[in-house]
Motif scaffolding. Structure first.
Motif, PDB file in Angstrom:
ATOM      1  N   ASP A 102      12.804   9.078  -4.711  1.00 59.32           N
ATOM      2  CA  ASP A 102      12.778   8.090  -3.756  1.00 59.32           C
ATOM      3  C   ASP A 102      11.419   8.458  -2.836  1.00 59.32           C
ATOM      4  N   ILE A 103      11.398   7.562  -1.969  1.00 58.47           N
ATOM      5  CA  ILE A 103      10.206   7.363  -1.168  1.00 58.47           C
ATOM      6  C   ILE A 103      10.419   7.385   0.491  1.00 58.47           C
ATOM      7  N   ASP A 104       9.589   7.692   1.373  1.00 63.42           N
ATOM      8  CA  ASP A 104       9.844   7.380   2.773  1.00 63.42           C
ATOM      9  C   ASP A 104       9.459   5.979   2.963  1.00 63.42           C
ATOM     10  N   PRO A 105      10.474   5.196   3.561  1.00 62.73           N
ATOM     11  CA  PRO A 105       9.794   3.892   3.726  1.00 62.73           C
ATOM     12  C   PRO A 105       8.839   3.528   4.692  1.00 62.73           C
ATOM     13  N   GLN A 106       8.352   4.250   5.324  1.00 64.65           N
ATOM     14  CA  GLN A 106       7.370   4.184   6.346  1.00 64.65           C
ATOM     15  C   GLN A 106       5.932   4.380   5.804  1.00 64.65           C
ATOM     16  N   THR A 107       5.760   5.412   4.982  1.00 61.92           N
ATOM     17  CA  THR A 107       4.710   5.899   4.335  1.00 61.92           C
ATOM     18  C   THR A 107       4.382   5.370   2.881  1.00 61.92           C
ATOM     19  N   PHE A 108       5.307   5.019   2.358  1.00 61.37           N
ATOM     20  CA  PHE A 108       5.811   4.700   0.927  1.00 61.37           C
ATOM     21  C   PHE A 108       5.342   5.797   0.032  1.00 61.37           C
ATOM     22  N   ASP A 274       3.021  -7.062  15.728  1.00 60.62           N
ATOM     23  CA  ASP A 274       4.463  -7.407  16.344  1.00 60.62           C
ATOM     24  C   ASP A 274       4.875  -8.633  15.665  1.00 60.62           C
ATOM     25  N   ARG A 275       4.345  -8.879  14.358  1.00 57.79           N
ATOM     26  CA  ARG A 275       5.134  -9.777  13.493  1.00 57.79           C
ATOM     27  C   ARG A 275       5.692  -9.263  12.362  1.00 57.79           C
ATOM     28  N   VAL A 276       5.080  -8.138  11.798  1.00 58.90           N
ATOM     29  CA  VAL A 276       5.454  -7.424  10.574  1.00 58.90           C
ATOM     30  C   VAL A 276       5.490  -6.004  10.790  1.00 58.90           C
ATOM     31  N   GLN A 277       6.271  -5.141   9.752  1.00 58.75           N
ATOM     32  CA  GLN A 277       6.173  -3.701   9.656  1.00 58.75           C
ATOM     33  C   GLN A 277       4.666  -3.327   9.272  1.00 58.75           C
ATOM     34  N   THR A 278       3.823  -2.934  10.092  1.00 59.31           N
ATOM     35  CA  THR A 278       2.527  -2.704   9.729  1.00 59.31           C
ATOM     36  C   THR A 278       2.255  -1.021   8.951  1.00 59.31           C
ATOM     37  N   PRO A 279       1.453  -0.754   8.156  1.00 54.91           N
ATOM     38  CA  PRO A 279       1.590   0.523   7.634  1.00 54.91           C
ATOM     39  C   PRO A 279       1.407   1.704   8.598  1.00 54.91           C
ATOM     40  N   ALA A 290      -6.544   2.247  -0.069  1.00 54.61           N
ATOM     41  CA  ALA A 290      -6.649   1.458  -1.325  1.00 54.61           C
ATOM     42  C   ALA A 290      -5.985   0.221  -1.471  1.00 54.61           C
ATOM     43  N   GLN A 291      -4.702   0.060  -0.539  1.00 56.36           N
ATOM     44  CA  GLN A 291      -4.059  -1.117  -0.178  1.00 56.36           C
ATOM     45  C   GLN A 291      -3.837  -1.216   1.303  1.00 56.36           C
ATOM     46  N   TYR A 292      -3.763  -2.410   1.866  1.00 60.86           N
ATOM     47  CA  TYR A 292      -3.280  -2.430   3.178  1.00 60.86           C
ATOM     48  C   TYR A 292      -1.722  -3.102   3.073  1.00 60.86           C
ATOM     49  N   THR A 293      -0.676  -2.642   3.100  1.00 59.81           N
ATOM     50  CA  THR A 293       0.490  -3.275   2.574  1.00 59.81           C
ATOM     51  C   THR A 293       1.564  -3.280   3.916  1.00 59.81           C
ATOM     52  N   VAL A 294       1.924  -4.536   4.174  1.00 63.08           N
ATOM     53  CA  VAL A 294       3.050  -4.793   5.579  1.00 63.08           C
ATOM     54  C   VAL A 294       4.372  -4.970   4.636  1.00 63.08           C
ATOM     55  N   VAL A 295       5.449  -4.898   5.429  1.00 60.06           N
ATOM     56  CA  VAL A 295       6.818  -4.867   5.028  1.00 60.06           C
ATOM     57  C   VAL A 295       7.401  -6.263   5.875  1.00 60.06           C
ATOM     58  N   PHE A 296       8.013  -7.075   5.323  1.00 64.32           N
ATOM     59  CA  PHE A 296       8.486  -8.342   5.710  1.00 64.32           C
ATOM     60  C   PHE A 296      10.177  -7.784   5.904  1.00 64.32           C
ATOM     61  N   PRO A 297      10.935  -8.598   6.604  1.00 69.22           N
ATOM     62  CA  PRO A 297      12.344  -8.258   6.996  1.00 69.22           C
ATOM     63  C   PRO A 297      13.225  -8.581   5.682  1.00 69.22           C
ATOM     64  N   ASP A 298      12.751  -9.370   4.766  1.00 73.31           N
ATOM     65  CA  ASP A 298      13.574  -9.543   3.741  1.00 73.31           C
ATOM     66  C   ASP A 298      12.699 -10.465   2.464  1.00 73.31           C
ATOM     67  N   ARG A 299      13.085 -10.353   1.553  1.00 76.14           N
ATOM     68  CA  ARG A 299      12.303 -11.237   0.269  1.00 76.14           C
ATOM     69  C   ARG A 299      11.824 -12.264   0.557  1.00 76.14           C
ATOM     70  N   GLU A 300      12.769 -13.348   1.087  1.00 77.87           N
ATOM     71  CA  GLU A 300      12.428 -14.689   1.452  1.00 77.87           C
ATOM     72  C   GLU A 300      11.156 -14.737   2.435  1.00 77.87           C
ATOM     73  N   ALA A 301      11.261 -13.927   3.246  1.00 74.71           N
ATOM     74  CA  ALA A 301      10.119 -13.919   4.385  1.00 74.71           C
ATOM     75  C   ALA A 301       8.548 -13.501   3.712  1.00 74.71           C
ATOM     76  N   ARG A 302       8.833 -12.577   2.816  1.00 77.61           N
ATOM     77  CA  ARG A 302       7.822 -12.259   2.052  1.00 77.61           C
ATOM     78  C   ARG A 302       7.111 -13.052   0.940  1.00 77.61           C
ATOM     79  N   ASP A 303       8.150 -13.586   0.301  1.00 79.74           N
ATOM     80  CA  ASP A 303       7.610 -14.665  -0.766  1.00 79.74           C
ATOM     81  C   ASP A 303       6.969 -15.985   0.059  1.00 79.74           C
TER      82      ASP A 303
END
Ligand SMILES: *Cc1c(COP(=O)(O)O)cnc(C)c1O
Length: 371
Positions: A102-108, A274-279, A290-303
């Motif tokens: 598995d991965i660390d959810p902060q650093t991926f 202050d909007r999304v979880q930044t890297p 190589a990528q700048y990847t943000v994390v949304f609260p759920d799938r719906e918000a991401r999509d």
């Protein structure tokens, strides 16, 4: 707007790149010409490794490294569940068994606790011999070698750094592709240091491994007699044309690209925090983005966000839509989702945004205002 603007990069470097390509064509030394040797030397110096062995692509680089350690049936090779297929495919193609963590959810990046748990599980099961671990420097940030290297040592595992996305990153000034026993990188066009086609390289400090890898990438030829093969290898070389392109791009990477891509990332983070979880970049770590990847609260918000960007003509990508354990090729291993809660959560919530050294402030701001 481009996801990774290779045209802007070419516009900036055109005279040098064109001259480099022309010189190779005029020399007719298309295979293992002088620029290949020069590039290998420059890459070894940049990463701080003793040897650099170039090859056809990052996937071959991983496979060649495992071949040099005689990895095969009965061996367990540990790698992250949340990565590009090749990190695990390289073991499977040699009939070894990839064991996913598995991965660390902060650093991926690979979760060291999950790594140790999987090693102990394999030992308890007693069917496979733990052979190597392939930590992945995902999205440009080095894996947590401070914690992974001691675990590898405790269980006698070789460490192969998958720096395909990590080239240019660092931990406390020590550069990516210098961690563990061997490292690899990829020069696929969209990677931090990309060429104009396929390319890859392996890094090691060992003279024996250097010689073995140079033989393995040339069908296993003997160092003294080209037509007397001492073992079974593959054919995997970096084209001289690609080396000529990379020599120019490496200069730009060192001179300003790495700095500029970090500035672009900082601008995103400042406006999005202050909007999304930044890297998260760990203290003392440097990413090559190589990528700048943000994390949304759920799938719906991401999509939703992805649709909004798309409607405005802005490309974004989901890296990665599923864990390796969920892929068809590995389904027969029957790995349960419960072993990979962070991977499973992230696949539904991540979104990678346009990111490259030539991203303008205006473009970055447009992306942020749409989010
Ligand atoms: C791109 C990539 C590879 C494979 O590199 P290729 O040059 O495309 O074969 C391996 N591992 C990771 C993590 C990658 O992103």
């Amino acid at each position: 707007m481009q996801f990774r603007d290779l045209k802007a990069q070419y516009a900036a470097l055109k005279p040098e790149i064109d001259a480099g390509i022309r010189e190779v064509i005029e020399s007719s030394a298309f295979i293992l010409g002088k620029p290949v040797t020069e590039l290998e030397e420059r890459l070894a110096a940049f990463t701080g490794r003793k040897h650099c062995i170039s090859c056809g692509n990052g996937t071959d680089a991983l496979q060649l490294a495992l071949m040099a350690w005689e990895t095969g049936p009965g061996d367990a090779v540990f790698t992250s569940d949340f990565t590009y297929f090749a990190s695990a495919g390289c073991a499977a193609v040699l009939k070894a068994v990839p064991v996913l963590t598995d991965i660390d959810p902060q650093t991926f990046n690979m979760d060291p606790d999950s790594l140790e748990w999987q090693i102990q599980r394999v030992l308890k099961e007693g069917r496979l011999k733990p052979k190597a671990v392939i930590p992945v420097d995902l999205f440009g940030q080095p894996a947590d070698y401070d914690r992974i290297l001691p675990i590898a040592e405790k269980y006698g595992l070789k460490v192969l750094e998958d720096g395909a996305q990590g080239f240019g990153g660092a931990i406390r000034g020590r550069r990516a592709c210098s961690f563990g026993d061997m490292s690899i990188t990829s020069f696929f066009p969209a990677k931090p240091l990309g060429c104009y086609g396929d390319g890859g390289a392996i890094f090691t400090d060992s003279d024996e491994e250097d010689a073995r890898l140079r033989s393995l990438r040339a069908q296993g030829k003997s160092p003294t007699d080209k037509y007397d093969n001492r073992e079974i290898g593959i054919n995997s070389r970096l084209d001289t044309l690609q080396a000529a392109v990379l020599l120019v791009k490496l200069r730009a990477f060192e001179a300003y690209e790495l700095e500029k891509v970090n500035q672009a990332a900082a601008r995103y983070t400042e406006r999005l925090a202050d909007r999304v979880q930044t890297p998260t970049v760990l203290p003392g770590f440097l990413s090559s983005w190589a990528q700048y990847t943000v994390v949304f609260p759920d799938r719906e918000a991401r999509d939703d966000a992805r649709e909004r960007l798309k409607a405005a003509g802005i490309p974004s990508m989901v890296y990665y839509p599923r864990g390796l354990h969920q892929q068809e090729a590995f389904r027969s291993m029957q790995l349960p989702d419960e072993w990979y809660p962070n991977t499973v959560a992230m696949t539904g919530r991540v979104l990678s945004l346009p990111m490259h050294p030539y991203l303008t402030e205006e473009d970055a701001d447009r992306v942020c205002s749409l989010l």
